[in-house]
Enzyme design. Structure first.
Site, PDB file in Angstrom:
ATOM      1  N   GLU A 106       0.850  -1.184   0.000  1.00  0.00           N
ATOM      2  CA  GLU A 106       0.000   0.000   0.000  1.00  0.00           C
ATOM      3  C   GLU A 106       0.885   1.233   0.000  1.00  0.00           C
ATOM      4  OE1 GLU A 106      -3.074   0.080   2.973  1.00  0.00           O
ATOM      5  OE2 GLU A 106      -2.946   2.256   3.201  1.00  0.00           O
ATOM      6  N   GLU A 120      -2.906  11.419   3.081  1.00  0.00           N
ATOM      7  CA  GLU A 120      -3.985  11.227   4.045  1.00  0.00           C
ATOM      8  C   GLU A 120      -4.020  12.436   4.960  1.00  0.00           C
ATOM      9  OE1 GLU A 120      -4.720   6.935   5.516  1.00  0.00           O
ATOM     10  OE2 GLU A 120      -2.553   7.215   5.510  1.00  0.00           O
TER      11      GLU A 120
END
Length: 291
Positions: A170, A175
């Site tokens: 990932e 974010e």
């Protein structure tokens, strides 16, 4: 970020090697003259971005009429309200109330609080449609804000879910947890370094402001030997296999992209009386360049 969730059965992926363009409807070649940080709502942070040094091999500029769905040739809707491995509260839907073009060249993902007190939002992926190993992956985004609001632009390995997370890899390009509007995070998760043990760095707004107030370009430049994160073309972290301390580098195959706005979860916490809905993540474009 802990995103461990179920996916529907996958088709054979479209792999576009670095420097190659696939002649297939699953990955559409776009004009090569679009600069990084180009067309879209004006932003002082992006005014001085330079033109791309590599060829633009794919993009979605989100041109289309207001209320239209994001292009199904590029994007899947993942749906459900099962917490997504993080204790999240939202029900992801394919409703235009949660994801639609605005008619001004943007995709808008809207997190809402519904009349019953529950939350809805959208999660879009390019799985089986746009998957590439290496290059510059970038999006120009204005993120939402508020306690418990969790926007993200990230990638998962194309071998997921046949190869379970985190072994599939990932890459979190951007974010934000809504109670920290002046900070964004870039992280990788792999075998032995996942969830709270993911490896990455944070980037603070250079003027002490809030990323929620304007559009910013969030990017990674990914090669076989490194991943570099940047905001508005300012690099803030580079990771190499040597930085993993002997743990496995799983960033040697194609990944697909994800855009979503979660509500709640162990990391951002949960909405409170200060949180205002609806909250919107506005995406001017998503682009992939060769390096």
């Amino acid at each position: 970020m802990q995103h461990r969730r179920s996916h529907p059965a996958r088709r054979v992926p479209v792999l576009v090697a670095a420097g190659a363009v696939a002649a297939t409807a699953a990955l559409t070649l776009t004009a090569l003259t679009v600069p990084r940080g180009g067309a879209g709502p004006a932003s002082s942070d992006n005014a001085d971005l330079t033109a791309a040094s590599g060829a633009l091999v794919w993009s979605d500029e989100f041109d289309g009429p207001a209320g239209a769905a994001p292009d199904p040739a590029n994007w899947n809707h993942e749906t459900g309200d099962h917490g997504w491995g993080n204790g999240e509260l939202q029900n992801y839907t394919d409703s235009r109330e949660n994801s639609a073009l605005d008619g001004n060249g943007n995709l808008v993902i809207t997190a809402r609080q519904e009349a019953d007190g529950g939350y809805t939002s959208a999660r879009l992926t390019t799985q089986d449609k746009v998957e590439q190993a290496y290059g510059r992956f970038e999006a120009r985004i204005r993120i939402p804000t508020g306690q418990g609001v969790w926007p993200a632009f990230w990638m998962l390995g194309d071998n997921f879910p046949e190869t379970p997370w985190p072994d599939s890899g990932e890459i979190d390009i951007m974010e934000n947890v809504g109670h920290e509007p002046g900070t964004v995070h870039g992280t990788v998760h792999g075998p032995g370094y996942s969830g709270a043990n993911g490896i990455g760095a944070s980037y603070g707004h250079p003027r002490g402001g809030a990323f929620t107030d304007d559009f910013h370009v969030y990017a990674v430049e990914w090669t076989p030997d490194s991943i570099t994160w940047s905001v508005d073309d300012v690099p803030f972290n580079t990771l190499t296999p040597a930085d993993l301390g002997g743990r496995t580098w799983v960033y040697d195959h194609a990944f697909f992209m994800i855009l979503n706005v979660a509500v709640g979860g162990a990391w951002p916490g949960y909405p409170d009386e200060t949180t205002r809905f609806p909250q919107q993540m506005v995406v001017d474009y998503v682009r992939i360049y060769d390096l």
